[in-house]
Design a protein around this motif. Structure first.
Motif, PDB file in Angstrom:
ATOM      1  N   VAL A  52       1.143  -1.219  -0.302  1.00 51.05           N
ATOM      2  CA  VAL A  52      -0.078   0.060   0.483  1.00 51.05           C
ATOM      3  C   VAL A  52       0.862   1.449   0.124  1.00 51.05           C
ATOM      4  N   PRO A  53       1.132   2.006  -1.398  1.00 50.70           N
ATOM      5  CA  PRO A  53       1.514   3.002  -0.835  1.00 50.70           C
ATOM      6  C   PRO A  53       0.563   4.622  -0.254  1.00 50.70           C
ATOM      7  N   VAL A  54       1.072   5.404   0.314  1.00 49.67           N
ATOM      8  CA  VAL A  54       0.505   6.552   0.825  1.00 49.67           C
ATOM      9  C   VAL A  54       1.382   7.526   0.959  1.00 49.67           C
ATOM     10  N   ALA A  55       0.470   9.298   0.550  1.00 48.52           N
ATOM     11  CA  ALA A  55       1.617  10.344   0.432  1.00 48.52           C
ATOM     12  C   ALA A  55       1.251  10.400   2.090  1.00 48.52           C
ATOM     13  N   ILE A  56       1.981  11.674   2.847  1.00 44.72           N
ATOM     14  CA  ILE A  56       2.117  12.829   3.431  1.00 44.72           C
ATOM     15  C   ILE A  56       2.455  13.828   2.851  1.00 44.72           C
ATOM     16  N   GLY A  57       2.402  14.902   2.244  1.00 42.52           N
ATOM     17  CA  GLY A  57       3.021  16.095   1.704  1.00 42.52           C
ATOM     18  C   GLY A  57       4.053  15.843   0.597  1.00 42.52           C
ATOM     19  N   HIS A  58       5.647  15.942   1.069  1.00 43.67           N
ATOM     20  CA  HIS A  58       6.150  14.873  -0.146  1.00 43.67           C
ATOM     21  C   HIS A  58       6.653  14.266   0.331  1.00 43.67           C
ATOM     22  N   HIS A  59       6.343  13.151   1.151  1.00 42.76           N
ATOM     23  CA  HIS A  59       6.769  11.883   1.300  1.00 42.76           C
ATOM     24  C   HIS A  59       5.969  11.134   0.897  1.00 42.76           C
ATOM     25  N   LEU A  60       7.091   9.701   0.335  1.00 38.43           N
ATOM     26  CA  LEU A  60       5.384   8.958   0.168  1.00 38.43           C
ATOM     27  C   LEU A  60       6.405   8.027   0.390  1.00 38.43           C
ATOM     28  N   TYR A  61       5.003   6.779   0.724  1.00 38.42           N
ATOM     29  CA  TYR A  61       5.796   5.866   1.565  1.00 38.42           C
ATOM     30  C   TYR A  61       4.963   4.530   1.126  1.00 38.42           C
ATOM     31  N   VAL A  62       5.833   3.631   1.177  1.00 37.45           N
ATOM     32  CA  VAL A  62       5.523   2.182   0.907  1.00 37.45           C
ATOM     33  C   VAL A  62       5.248   1.170   1.674  1.00 37.45           C
ATOM     34  N   LEU A  63       4.486   0.836   2.179  1.00 32.04           N
ATOM     35  CA  LEU A  63       4.433  -0.074   3.457  1.00 32.04           C
ATOM     36  C   LEU A  63       3.583  -1.706   3.074  1.00 32.04           C
ATOM     37  N   GLY A  64       4.569  -2.739   3.685  1.00 32.48           N
ATOM     38  CA  GLY A  64       4.083  -3.851   3.831  1.00 32.48           C
ATOM     39  C   GLY A  64       3.927  -4.507   2.348  1.00 32.48           C
ATOM     40  N   GLY A  65       2.829  -5.526   2.694  1.00 33.57           N
ATOM     41  CA  GLY A  65       3.333  -6.487   1.239  1.00 33.57           C
ATOM     42  C   GLY A  65       3.374  -8.061   1.512  1.00 33.57           C
ATOM     43  N   SER A  66       3.033  -8.492   0.033  1.00 31.54           N
ATOM     44  CA  SER A  66       2.919  -9.974   0.027  1.00 31.54           C
ATOM     45  C   SER A  66       3.775 -10.261  -0.814  1.00 31.54           C
ATOM     46  N   GLN A  67       4.916 -11.138  -0.354  1.00 32.04           N
ATOM     47  CA  GLN A  67       5.700 -11.696  -1.190  1.00 32.04           C
ATOM     48  C   GLN A  67       5.751 -13.384  -1.345  1.00 32.04           C
ATOM     49  N   PHE A  68       6.975 -13.486  -1.714  1.00 28.76           N
ATOM     50  CA  PHE A  68       7.529 -14.248  -1.745  1.00 28.76           C
ATOM     51  C   PHE A  68       9.410 -14.808  -1.196  1.00 28.76           C
ATOM     52  N   ASP A  69       9.554 -16.269  -0.384  1.00 30.70           N
ATOM     53  CA  ASP A  69      11.078 -15.909   0.504  1.00 30.70           C
ATOM     54  C   ASP A  69      11.751 -17.326  -0.635  1.00 30.70           C
ATOM     55  N   ALA A  70      12.671 -17.211  -1.292  1.00 32.79           N
ATOM     56  CA  ALA A  70      13.464 -18.501  -1.618  1.00 32.79           C
ATOM     57  C   ALA A  70      14.262 -18.849  -0.468  1.00 32.79           C
ATOM     58  N   ARG A  71      14.233 -18.524   0.678  1.00 28.44           N
ATOM     59  CA  ARG A  71      14.455 -19.884   1.737  1.00 28.44           C
ATOM     60  C   ARG A  71      13.357 -19.775   2.769  1.00 28.44           C
ATOM     61  N   SER A  72      12.764 -20.204   2.203  1.00 29.85           N
ATOM     62  CA  SER A  72      11.221 -21.013   3.224  1.00 29.85           C
ATOM     63  C   SER A  72      10.403 -22.066   2.439  1.00 29.85           C
ATOM     64  N   TYR A  73       9.941 -23.203   3.217  1.00 28.57           N
ATOM     65  CA  TYR A  73       9.743 -24.149   2.534  1.00 28.57           C
ATOM     66  C   TYR A  73       8.210 -24.345   2.785  1.00 28.57           C
ATOM     67  N   PRO A  74       6.905 -24.628   2.312  1.00 26.31           N
ATOM     68  CA  PRO A  74       6.920 -25.316   0.482  1.00 26.31           C
ATOM     69  C   PRO A  74       7.384 -23.978  -0.552  1.00 26.31           C
ATOM     70  N   LEU A  75       8.293 -23.791  -1.436  1.00 27.91           N
ATOM     71  CA  LEU A  75       8.696 -22.280  -2.566  1.00 27.91           C
ATOM     72  C   LEU A  75       7.188 -22.354  -2.865  1.00 27.91           C
ATOM     73  N   GLY A  76       7.378 -20.821  -3.133  1.00 28.53           N
ATOM     74  CA  GLY A  76       5.685 -20.873  -3.939  1.00 28.53           C
ATOM     75  C   GLY A  76       4.909 -20.324  -2.947  1.00 28.53           C
ATOM     76  N   HIS A  77       4.842 -20.114  -1.109  1.00 30.27           N
ATOM     77  CA  HIS A  77       4.134 -20.054  -0.627  1.00 30.27           C
ATOM     78  C   HIS A  77       4.343 -18.815   0.272  1.00 30.27           C
ATOM     79  N   PRO A  78       2.492 -17.718  -0.036  1.00 31.24           N
ATOM     80  CA  PRO A  78       2.787 -16.063   0.650  1.00 31.24           C
ATOM     81  C   PRO A  78       3.551 -16.025   1.608  1.00 31.24           C
ATOM     82  N   ILE A  79       4.742 -15.145   1.600  1.00 28.96           N
ATOM     83  CA  ILE A  79       4.597 -14.817   2.921  1.00 28.96           C
ATOM     84  C   ILE A  79       4.409 -12.631   3.351  1.00 28.96           C
ATOM     85  N   ALA A  80       3.825 -12.694   4.132  1.00 24.87           N
ATOM     86  CA  ALA A  80       3.419 -11.068   4.118  1.00 24.87           C
ATOM     87  C   ALA A  80       4.881 -10.563   4.648  1.00 24.87           C
TER      88      ALA A  80
END
Length: 434
Positions: A126-154
């Motif tokens: 989620v991106p959000v802007a306050i004044g002249h600052h742009l923030y990018v927060l959180g999200g879901s992605q994959f971790d190559a070190r986790s098992y099983p592969l392809g399981h999304p993590i926050a």
């Protein structure tokens, strides 16, 4: 972990403006034949996308068009705020985001976010802007070190881009959120409505989970709420939602004078049911939850549509007034735009798109400068040489713009600096008010 910007930055901005003006006057006029105060007004009114190219004209222009000097100058001259559109077509650590200026239909690239070599495929951030600052927060992605592969993590990561910093711009890593989350409700809480440096405030986030756009039926749900203090650089927990909610949208509402500001959380999904006892299906919410920022209490708004009217909440765009407060809420559902009426708690049809979107197509939906923007992508063939048979594909974004006050539509086409089609079901947009 980076520390928050120093509090003295805003206090020295006005001093910097006066210094630049005196230097420019002593060494020559900013614009020959015009008084410097008129020249400052002209230069301060230039679109954001043109400023970087005009800094090379002279030393005085380069000094005046520096964001740290220009932004306080715009406030001192009481120039109207102008919205920009930040577009994240994919993982911002792989595909750099871009900013679009609707006044000039010009794109400007942002730098890539810092890359983590173990984690990839960031989405639902989620991106959000306050004044002249742009923030990018959180999200879901994959971790190559986790098992099983392809399981999304926050992800709990938080990054910030200071648009007032001298070029080249770079992302700053902030303290992580207390809990990792993706696809959550988020809204900026500004401290002052007028004056001040405009970049002090808080960011509130609610709900979310670990779902990834590639696996829509996987992932967790959560009800926690936390708030980031921009000045202190700390995250603090707030009272949780009454129940788990992910995939929701959040915005700040202040309808009447004297009423407390409210943080609205709409839509999303919580539990899931199984179709025929096998296939899991989400249970989408038809209600909304409202947090009073002074009372600190949540209250429930009843269902906003009847059974069978629609399956889930569409893309929502809060429309802000001249004072920066959200005045009206709009939603796009299929090829129709609806307006939310607070008094009756219902979505009323506002208008229909002049150019229909295919059934399996996708679109972006944002509110900027008092208008609603519907973005779709298409491929155009363009000649690349003198030979008429030699041509190549070029990505084009078609924008249908609706003015709720005049009840009128207009159209705009632009060529973004991306070499592949944008899927707005996964792309993320954010408006920046400068």
């Amino acid at each position: 972990m980076a520390s928050p910007p120093p509090a003295s930055a805003s206090s020295c901005s006005s001093f910097a403006v006066e210094t630049i003006t005196l230097n420019a006057t002593g060494g020559g006029a900013l614009i020959p034949g015009l008084p410097d105060d008129i020249a400052e007004l002209i230069l301060a009114s230039l679109p954001y996308s043109h400023q970087s190219r005009l800094r090379v004209i002279s030393r005085s222009w380069r000094a005046l068009l520096t964001p740290l000097v220009l932004f306080p100058l715009r406030r001192r001259l009481r120039l109207p705020y102008h919205h920009l559109l930040a577009l994240f077509p994919a993982d911002p650590s792989i595909t750099p985001p871009c900013v679009f200026d609707p006044a000039t239909a010009v794109w400007a690239p942002f730098p890539r976010m810092p890359c983590n070599y173990h984690r990839y495929g960031l989405s639902n951030f989620v991106p959000v802007a306050i004044g002249h600052h742009l923030y990018v927060l959180g999200g879901s992605q994959f971790d190559a070190r986790s098992y099983p592969l392809g399981h999304p993590i926050a992800s709990a990561a938080a990054h910030r881009l200071n648009l007032a910093a001298p070029p080249p711009l770079s992302w700053e890593r902030l303290p992580d959120m207390l809990l990792p989350r993706g696809s959550f409700a988020c809204a900026p809480l500004r401290l002052s409505e007028n004056g001040g440096d405009g970049d002090e405030g808080r960011i509130i986030v609610a709900g979310g989970g670990s779902r990834h756009s590639m696996f829509p039926l996987e992932g967790s749900r959560m009800s926690s709420v936390e708030c980031y203090d921009v000045k202190e650089g700390e995250w603090r927990m707030r009272k949780c939602l009454p129940r788990d909610r992910a995939g929701c949208v959040g915005f700040l509402v202040k309808r009447d004078a004297g009423e407390e500001e409210e943080f609205w959380v709409m839509g999303g999904y919580g539990d899931y049911r199984r179709v025929s006892g096998v296939v899991p299906a989400d249970v989408y919410y038809k209600d909304a939850m409202v947090l009073g920022l002074k009372s600190g209490k949540w209250k429930e708004v009843e269902d906003m549509w009847e059974e069978g009217e629609r399956r889930k909440l569409g893309a929502v765009a809060p429309l802000e007034g001249e004072d920066g407060q959200v005045k009206e809420i709009f939603m796009i559902d299929s090829n129709n735009i609806f307006r939310y009426v607070f008094a009756i708690n219902r979505w009323i049809k506002e208008s229909s798109l002049p150019r229909k979107i295919p059934f399996n197509g996708s679109c972006g939906f944002v509110a900027m400068n008092g208008e609603l923007y519907v973005l779709t992508t298409l491929i155009q063939w363009q000649n690349t040489s003198d030979q008429p048979r030699v041509s190549k594909k070029r990505l084009t974004i078609e924008i249908q713009i609706y003015d709720p006050r005049k009840k009128r539509w207009r159209f705009l086409t632009t060529n973004p600096p991306f070499n592949r089609r944008i899927d707005f079901k996964a792309a993320v947009t954010c408006t920046i008010q400068l």
